[in-house]
Design a protein around this motif. Structure first.
Motif, PDB file in Angstrom:
ATOM      1  N   LEU A   1      34.018 -69.602  75.772  1.00 42.84           N
ATOM      2  CA  LEU A   1      32.931 -70.289  76.445  1.00 42.84           C
ATOM      3  C   LEU A   1      31.770 -69.346  76.713  1.00 42.84           C
ATOM      4  N   ILE A   2      32.098 -68.091  77.091  1.00 42.15           N
ATOM      5  CA  ILE A   2      31.046 -67.098  77.352  1.00 42.15           C
ATOM      6  C   ILE A   2      30.280 -66.806  76.076  1.00 42.15           C
ATOM      7  N   MET A   3      31.027 -66.640  74.979  1.00 40.95           N
ATOM      8  CA  MET A   3      30.394 -66.369  73.688  1.00 40.95           C
ATOM      9  C   MET A   3      29.528 -67.550  73.258  1.00 40.95           C
ATOM     10  N   GLY A   4      30.035 -68.769  73.513  1.00 42.41           N
ATOM     11  CA  GLY A   4      29.279 -69.959  73.142  1.00 42.41           C
ATOM     12  C   GLY A   4      27.977 -70.050  73.908  1.00 42.41           C
ATOM     13  N   LYS A   5      28.015 -69.719  75.191  1.00 45.94           N
ATOM     14  CA  LYS A   5      26.813 -69.778  76.018  1.00 45.94           C
ATOM     15  C   LYS A   5      25.787 -68.741  75.561  1.00 45.94           C
ATOM     16  N   GLU A   6      26.251 -67.516  75.315  1.00 46.53           N
ATOM     17  CA  GLU A   6      25.343 -66.458  74.875  1.00 46.53           C
ATOM     18  C   GLU A   6      24.753 -66.764  73.494  1.00 46.53           C
ATOM     19  N   GLU A   7      25.585 -67.348  72.626  1.00 46.09           N
ATOM     20  CA  GLU A   7      25.105 -67.713  71.293  1.00 46.09           C
ATOM     21  C   GLU A   7      24.021 -68.786  71.392  1.00 46.09           C
ATOM     22  N   CYS A   8      24.221 -69.746  72.285  1.00 46.12           N
ATOM     23  CA  CYS A   8      23.224 -70.800  72.485  1.00 46.12           C
ATOM     24  C   CYS A   8      21.907 -70.209  72.974  1.00 46.12           C
ATOM     25  N   LYS A   9      21.996 -69.304  73.927  1.00 47.64           N
ATOM     26  CA  LYS A   9      20.787 -68.693  74.471  1.00 47.64           C
ATOM     27  C   LYS A   9      20.050 -67.891  73.402  1.00 47.64           C
TER      28      LYS A   9
ATOM     29  N   LEU B   1      16.465 -73.564  62.557  1.00 51.00           N
ATOM     30  CA  LEU B   1      16.974 -73.170  63.874  1.00 51.00           C
ATOM     31  C   LEU B   1      17.213 -74.390  64.756  1.00 51.00           C
ATOM     32  N   ALA B   2      16.371 -75.408  64.608  1.00 53.49           N
ATOM     33  CA  ALA B   2      16.520 -76.622  65.399  1.00 53.49           C
ATOM     34  C   ALA B   2      17.838 -77.327  65.068  1.00 53.49           C
ATOM     35  N   VAL B   3      18.145 -77.418  63.793  1.00 49.28           N
ATOM     36  CA  VAL B   3      19.399 -78.049  63.371  1.00 49.28           C
ATOM     37  C   VAL B   3      20.599 -77.268  63.916  1.00 49.28           C
ATOM     38  N   ALA B   4      20.522 -75.938  63.844  1.00 48.00           N
ATOM     39  CA  ALA B   4      21.618 -75.095  64.333  1.00 48.00           C
ATOM     40  C   ALA B   4      21.784 -75.254  65.845  1.00 48.00           C
ATOM     41  N   ASN B   5      20.658 -75.278  66.578  1.00 51.38           N
ATOM     42  CA  ASN B   5      20.719 -75.453  68.023  1.00 51.38           C
ATOM     43  C   ASN B   5      21.290 -76.811  68.401  1.00 51.38           C
ATOM     44  N   ARG B   6      20.847 -77.850  67.704  1.00 48.19           N
ATOM     45  CA  ARG B   6      21.320 -79.193  68.010  1.00 48.19           C
ATOM     46  C   ARG B   6      22.827 -79.299  67.783  1.00 48.19           C
ATOM     47  N   THR B   7      23.292 -78.764  66.672  1.00 48.18           N
ATOM     48  CA  THR B   7      24.717 -78.832  66.346  1.00 48.18           C
ATOM     49  C   THR B   7      25.556 -78.112  67.389  1.00 48.18           C
ATOM     50  N   LYS B   8      25.118 -76.911  67.776  1.00 50.77           N
ATOM     51  CA  LYS B   8      25.878 -76.104  68.734  1.00 50.77           C
ATOM     52  C   LYS B   8      25.897 -76.743  70.111  1.00 50.77           C
ATOM     53  N   LEU B   9      24.735 -77.154  70.599  1.00 52.11           N
ATOM     54  CA  LEU B   9      24.656 -77.729  71.935  1.00 52.11           C
ATOM     55  C   LEU B   9      25.378 -79.073  72.017  1.00 52.11           C
ATOM     56  N   THR B  10      25.260 -79.866  70.982  1.00 53.79           N
ATOM     57  CA  THR B  10      25.949 -81.160  70.969  1.00 53.79           C
ATOM     58  C   THR B  10      27.446 -80.964  71.050  1.00 53.79           C
ATOM     59  N   SER B  11      27.945 -80.000  70.294  1.00 56.77           N
ATOM     60  CA  SER B  11      29.377 -79.712  70.294  1.00 56.77           C
ATOM     61  C   SER B  11      29.861 -79.282  71.669  1.00 56.77           C
TER      62      SER B  11
ATOM     63  N   LEU C   1      28.384 -79.853  74.639  1.00 58.08           N
ATOM     64  CA  LEU C   1      28.230 -80.908  75.639  1.00 58.08           C
ATOM     65  C   LEU C   1      29.288 -82.002  75.496  1.00 58.08           C
ATOM     66  N   LYS C   2      29.863 -82.117  74.308  1.00 56.32           N
ATOM     67  CA  LYS C   2      30.934 -83.103  74.098  1.00 56.32           C
ATOM     68  C   LYS C   2      32.263 -82.628  74.677  1.00 56.32           C
ATOM     69  N   ASP C   3      32.363 -81.329  74.921  1.00 56.37           N
ATOM     70  CA  ASP C   3      33.612 -80.746  75.422  1.00 56.37           C
ATOM     71  C   ASP C   3      33.852 -81.187  76.867  1.00 56.37           C
ATOM     72  N   LYS C   4      34.931 -81.907  77.095  1.00 58.03           N
ATOM     73  CA  LYS C   4      35.248 -82.411  78.428  1.00 58.03           C
ATOM     74  C   LYS C   4      35.963 -81.382  79.301  1.00 58.03           C
ATOM     75  N   THR C   5      36.327 -80.244  78.729  1.00 59.52           N
ATOM     76  CA  THR C   5      37.099 -79.253  79.472  1.00 59.52           C
ATOM     77  C   THR C   5      36.223 -78.195  80.144  1.00 59.52           C
ATOM     78  N   ILE C   6      34.930 -78.188  79.841  1.00 55.65           N
ATOM     79  CA  ILE C   6      34.070 -77.157  80.429  1.00 55.65           C
ATOM     80  C   ILE C   6      33.830 -77.437  81.904  1.00 55.65           C
ATOM     81  N   SER C   7      33.571 -76.395  82.657  1.00 50.57           N
ATOM     82  CA  SER C   7      33.371 -76.533  84.092  1.00 50.57           C
ATOM     83  C   SER C   7      32.036 -77.203  84.397  1.00 50.57           C
ATOM     84  N   LYS C   8      31.870 -77.594  85.638  1.00 44.67           N
ATOM     85  CA  LYS C   8      30.636 -78.247  86.064  1.00 44.67           C
ATOM     86  C   LYS C   8      29.441 -77.299  85.947  1.00 44.67           C
ATOM     87  N   GLU C   9      29.677 -76.032  86.273  1.00 42.86           N
ATOM     88  CA  GLU C   9      28.604 -75.042  86.204  1.00 42.86           C
ATOM     89  C   GLU C   9      28.157 -74.812  84.760  1.00 42.86           C
ATOM     90  N   ASP C  10      29.154 -74.703  83.853  1.00 40.48           N
ATOM     91  CA  ASP C  10      28.819 -74.502  82.437  1.00 40.48           C
ATOM     92  C   ASP C  10      28.083 -75.714  81.875  1.00 40.48           C
TER      93      ASP C  10
END
Length: 238
Positions: free
Chosen positions: A3-11, A54-64, A66-75
């Motif tokens: 999750l940490i890696m995913g957040k940093e990659e998104c940023k 870059l827009a397509v890559a960002n959309r794909t990553k963020l959509t994936s 945000l669909k995750d139901k296991t992430i915390s409220k803060e994330d």
């Protein structure tokens, strides 16, 4: 850890998109000016294509994520914030692409130099594009059909970006994610920036007042000395 890696990659990806869209806006400003050229048109084309990738890559990553139901409220709140930033970048890109199309239609490359706009910009814009996309010394061969072909491509890409934004809105509704700008929690206290500016402003005002008082004191001293000398001169002559 993932999750940490995913957040940093998104940023990181979002930061790259932000820089490229900013670069594109800078290049659009030069359209129709005395610094307009075939190199500029090619840089614009390359920059907007990079932005779309870059827009397509960002959309794909963020959509994936945000669909995750296991992430915390803060994330989730952080991903929603990133989604709002991403949407803002896309809106700016679409606006600039449309403006680029309008200006390019009004100012084809074959137009005489005297008809160009005097914007005050001179020289090449390659440096900015290279810094944003790690491209250097971009050179292109002349193409007599560049205006027609590029405008046709640009029109098609504007349509693609508009469709992408519509799809993004649909995905948000399906995921039932609250990503409206007013629904995203701020990262700092309300008015923090204003308070900082006010403190700096007050400090500056205080410094100016102190300086003004010192100047007044010096002027007053010289006035007293001059008055004393005049009075002394009058007494001696009397």
């Amino acid at each position: 850890f993932n999750l940490i890696m995913g957040k940093e990659e998104c940023k990181t990806m979002l930061d790259a998109l932000n820089k490229v869209t900013a670069c594109y806006r800078h290049l659009v400003i030069a359209l129709g000016s005395t610094s307009d050229s075939q190199n500029l048109r090619e840089e614009l084309k390359k920059t907007r294509k990079k932005a779309q990738e870059l827009a397509v890559a960002n959309r794909t990553k963020l959509t994936s994520l945000l669909k995750d139901k296991t992430i915390s409220k803060e994330d989730r709140a952080e991903y929603e914030r990133l989604w709002v930033l991403f949407s803002s970048c896309m809106e700016l890109l679409e606006v600039d692409m449309k403006r680029s199309l309008e200006i390019a239609q009004d100012f084809p490359l074959k137009v005489p130099t005297r008809h160009l706009i005097q914007t005050g910009m001179t020289g090449s814009t390659t440096t900015v594009a290279a810094r944003a996309m790690s491209v250097q010394n971009m050179k292109y061969e002349a193409d007599s059909n560049i205006d027609t072909a590029d405008l046709r491509d640009l029109q098609a890409e504007i349509t693609q970006v508009s469709q992408m934004m519509e799809e993004m809105e649909m995905k948000v509704q399906v995921m039932k994610v609250q990503v409206a700008p007013w629904a995203v929690e701020a990262k700092q206290e309300a008015g923090a920036e204003l308070k900082s500016n006010m403190s700096v402003g007050n400090s500056s005002v205080g410094s100016r007042e102190a300086g003004f008082a010192s100047i007044c004191a010096v002027i007053g001293f010289f006035v007293i000395v001059i008055v004393a000398l005049v009075l002394g001169y009058l007494v001696v002559n009397m």
